[in-house]
Scaffold this active site. Structure first.
Site, PDB file in Angstrom:
ATOM      1  CG  HIS B  55       6.590  21.889  16.759  1.00  0.00           C
ATOM      2  ND1 HIS B  55       6.477  23.082  17.419  1.00  0.00           N
ATOM      3  CD2 HIS B  55       5.447  21.713  16.069  1.00  0.00           C
ATOM      4  CE1 HIS B  55       5.304  23.618  17.128  1.00  0.00           C
ATOM      5  NE2 HIS B  55       4.657  22.812  16.318  1.00  0.00           N
ATOM      6  CG  HIS B 106       2.719  29.637  14.679  1.00  0.00           C
ATOM      7  ND1 HIS B 106       2.236  30.055  13.471  1.00  0.00           N
ATOM      8  CD2 HIS B 106       2.943  28.311  14.530  1.00  0.00           C
ATOM      9  CE1 HIS B 106       2.144  29.027  12.643  1.00  0.00           C
ATOM     10  NE2 HIS B 106       2.560  27.955  13.263  1.00  0.00           N
TER      11      HIS B 106
END
Lengths: 80, 758
Positions: B55, B106
């Site tokens: 990430h 998200h």
């Protein structure tokens, strides 16, 4: 009529913006040194006696609907 | 409790450390030891593990994203003011104004806790925009869910929508558009791609660095708690079992009112000219902010971690470094400006704390109650993480999928069948009215929204005196991308480009949000690499640079990866928003025309909404993009909007002419009578690109036709807008506009069992 109480609180490690806002307002009103976390209380009226089965039912209800168990804890008890 | 200091780490090389639990691979742990010349302390291990997660480090995508570097750093309106590598790209839109915009995913947090996951997604991207010194002015959200009637969709969708609305509405930001898409592949892995756009004057753009020994490092905003500890590496890089979340780590909870204060406070700090360097705190929290700030500057940095104000006093230093508590920013300020800094923070009731300073040398040193627990080169944490050249394989099933074309699918034989399928496609979840979602968002707050959902793009006025504005659209066609990742990415880009263009705005630059499955699967990496190359080809052809973006991997349920979903967010500029063109028909008697390439392309039924809705089919080849025609169409639209030649314009994309015609009629509340040249079925349902449905006063026909021809397009009048409330296709069918509208509006509320009409 018999009642079951479910208390729901944000988990301790979880931010509680509402509690924070209340804490701030209390301080502005002069109630210093008070830190608030805000939860909610459910009063559930039950037909007939409160049996262990009833409590179990309420617990399941709390787990699936009344509390968001990802971010909240709950306690189920009989109203005395 | 004793802490693992650097001295202790040197003295105890043999200590076993939980690197695997923190998501590190054995060779990654070894290279940390090599970098440090010793084992890492537990704090260092925490920092490296979050910063080297997929990430934060883009370790699987970096080598592919680097290819974006070959694109020109110029938009049709001039050079980019800031590009990839900054927290968000900045585009010159003229008249001294600059616009910054970025999309971010998200996805995983929104599955675990839909409301807070989506809310903090909005908050995170807003802080990215804020860190560029821009005032955030609008949001957009692209949402993808499992099938509309799937049980978990009823949990995930309302929660995510409420979270997007709750956070954005509290911030006072209009949400001007996006997408809502349903497909089985997102069941158990919804996609929440949040886009934020901000505005600033050219002279206010300061690309800040943390230089200057003795300058103070300040943490300001919310206090630090145990939110989402390990979220960056654990949440964003793990997958969920089919039967629910495997882990329930503590998620982040957002406080939009805090964020609003943070926005106003930060903008005033920028205005005062006292920010030397700034970084928002997102994934990896203080680990990320300190290592990024230190490596962006020319010195080292010393932090006293015990000065960080805590919400929970039991947090360990490792946890403080990893905490993802929301609504925090870090910045570097000269000592002389501290007074002013604290004064502004106090005005906005924002807590600010000096936690360290810029030092000589090049080390990032973090102390905990006087003992050194981190001593690293910040570059090795922030920028020199592992880089993987992961294996790529074209899937064996790709040819089978391509061979399985729609040619063998039965097509409607009668007008009645065609009418039924027209209704089915128009009212299917992906094409149906999205008002149930967008009505929960404030779309017009701030008073500058010129267009919002259900228009083709959102549009905002930037300058109230001149009417200068920007348009934004987000698009991804995962079905086409599944069939051909290269072409699918190109077509997603073209669709976003077209959506901006049909409103009369000039498309200038993109942000991307690349949602894919597991990078450890060579077939997914092949899809990813192809999609990047497709985007590069398209951006070169269209002259729209990539300003930045985000990659989200590990989107899968169990072993099943999502369809590759490369989201493109396109920014357009319009000189005066009063010239904008809307999608709905406007007046009875107007002509309806199709404008598109002079030589019509082929295909467009494979991968179409028709194939999905009527046959549950995905196979064959997507249509080919036509860049010359897309650019011709954009030029035509910009000119036609300026000269006020059009009553309406709507792009043709999912569901083809059928959906465009139905939406223009529904939005305008007017009927349509059309006669189609060629096969009615093909004409209605093919999804070939570079086309739009126009309506205009008959007097404008000649000038529009010659304008279209001048741009290499053909304009074909197919019918007329009528006051009869029906859509009729000559020789085939007619459907009641009232019934169609009701069914179109009802699909989503009825499926969710909430607030349906009738």
């Amino acid at each position: 009529m018999a009642k079951i109480i479910v208390d729901v609180m944000p988990k301790p490690e979880i931010l509680d913006p509402q509690g924070k806002a209340i804490t701030g307002s209390l301080a502005r009103l002069g109630y210093s040194g008070l830190s608030v976390r805000q939860g909610k209380r459910f009063e559930i009226e039950v037909d007939g006696e409160i049996t262990p089965e009833r409590l179990e039912q309420a617990t399941q209800a709390a787990d699936s609907l009344l509390a968001n168990t990802t971010i909240e804890n709950y306690v189920v008890r009989v109203d005395q | 409790m004793s802490v693992d200091t650097v001295a202790n780490a040197k003295a105890t090389p043999q200590v076993q450390q939980p690197w695997a639990e923190l998501g590190l691979k054995a060779d990654e742990y070894e290279s940390i030891k090599q970098i440090l010349g010793r084992r890492p302390t537990s704090c260092e291990l925490a920092m490296y593990s979050v910063m080297w997660s997929e990430h934060c480090s883009y370790k699987s995508s970096k080598v592919h994203l680097a290819r974006f570097g070959q694109l020109e750093k110029t938009t049709p309106r001039g050079p980019l003011l800031a590009g990839i590598g900054e927290q968000a790209g900045v585009v010159d839109v003229g008249q001294g104004w600059a616009v910054t915009f970025k999309a971010e995913s998200h996805n995983h947090p929104s599955y675990v806790e839909p409301y807070q996951g989506a809310a903090t997604g909005v908050g995170g991207i807003v802080r990215d925009i804020l860190a560029m010194g821009a005032r955030p002015v609008a949001s957009m959200d692209s949402l993808r869910f499992g099938k509309l009637d799937a049980p978990d969709t009823a949990r995930v969708l309302p929660g995510i929508v409420a979270g997007v609305g709750g956070y954005g509405n509290c911030l006072g930001l209009p949400n001007i558009g996006g997408e809502v898409v349903f497909d089985d592949c997102y069941y158990g892995n919804p996609l929440v791609n949040a886009l934020s756009v901000g505005v600033l004057r050219h002279e206010d753009l300061h690309l800040a660095f943390a230089r200057g020994t003795g300058n103070k490092v300040i943490l300001y905003g919310a206090t630090t708690g145990g939110d989402g500890i390990g979220g960056a590496s654990v949440l964003a890089s793990e997958t969920f079992d089919a039967d629910g979340p495997a882990k329930r780590p503590s998620v982040q909870v957002g406080d939009p009112f805090m964020e609003k204060l943070l926005i106003e406070c930060t903008l005033e700090l920028f205005q005062a000219g006292i920010i030397n360097g700034i970084q928002d705190l997102g994934a990896a929290g203080i680990s990320c902010a300190t290592s990024e700030l230190a490596s962006a500057g020319d010195g080292g940095m010393h932090i006293d971690l015990d000065l960080v104000p805590l919400r929970d006093n039991t947090l360990t230093p490792e946890e403080i470094l990893m905490s993802e508590s929301q609504e925090r920013m870090a910045c570097v300020v000269e000592p002389a400006n501290l007074g002013k800094f604290f004064e502004i923070c106090a005005k906005w009731e924002v807590l600010a704390t000096v936690i360290g300073e810029v030092t000589e040398g090049d080390r990032l040193i973090i102390d905990w109650h006087g003992e050194t627990v981190v001593d690293v080169d910040p570059h090795t944490v922030a920028h020199e993480g592992p880089v993987y050249q992961r294996p790529l394989t074209r899937p064996a099933w790709q040819d089978t999928l391509i061979a399985d074309s729609t040619d063998k699918l039965p097509r409607p034989q009668t007008g009645i069948e065609l009418a039924d399928q027209f209704l089915a496609v128009v009212t299917s979840p992906n094409q149906a009215d999205k008002s149930w979602v967008t009505d929960q968002y404030d779309r017009y707050v701030r008073g500058n929204t010129a267009l919002a959902q259900p228009q083709d793009s959102g549009m905002l006025r930037i300058d109230e005196a001149t009417g200068l504005g920007v348009a934004l659209a987000t698009d991804a066609n995962a079905r086409f991308t599944m069939l051909d990742p290269f072409v699918g990415a190109e077509l997603s880009l073209c669709e976003a480009y077209r959506n901006v263009a049909v409103t009369g705005a000039e498309p200038v630059a993109i942000t991307d949000c690349l949602n894919f499955g597991s990078p450890e699967d060579p077939e997914v990496m092949w899809q990813f690499s192809q999609a990047i190359d497709g985007l590069i080809k398209g951006c070169q052809a269209l002259g729209t640079p990539v300003t930045g973006g985000n990659v989200s991997f590990y989107n899968r349920t169990g072993e099943v990866n999502i369809m590759p979903t490369p989201l493109v967010g396109m920014l357009g500029v319009i000189d005066d928003v009063r010239q904008r063109v809307k999608a709905g028909f406007r007046a009875e008697g107007d002509l309806i025309a199709l404008v598109g390439p002079a030589t019509p392309g082929t295909g467009g039924i494979d991968g179409s909404a028709w194939a999905q809705v009527v046959h549950g089919h995905l196979g064959g080849k997507p249509p080919q993009p036509d860049y010359a025609a897309e650019q011709g169409l954009a030029k035509l639209m910009i000119q036609a909007a300026k000269d006020k030649l059009l009553a309406s314009a709507h792009d043709l994309s999912d569901g083809g002419l059928a959906v465009a015609l139905a939406e223009s009629a529904i939005l305008g509340g007017l009927g349509a009578q059309v006669a189609l040249a060629g096969d009615d079925f093909e004409e209605l349902f093919n999804e070939r690109p570079a086309r739009a449905l126009l309506s205009f006063d008959p007097e404008k026909r000649d000038v529009l036709t010659s304008l279209a021809n001048a741009h290499g397009l053909s304009l074909q009048v197919i019918g007329r807008v009528t006051s009869i409330e029906e859509i009729s296709v000559a020789g085939s069918f007619s459907v009641s506009l009232v019934d169609l509208t009701r069914a179109w509006r009802n699909t989503i509320p009825a499926a969710l069992g909430i607030g349906g009409q009738d």
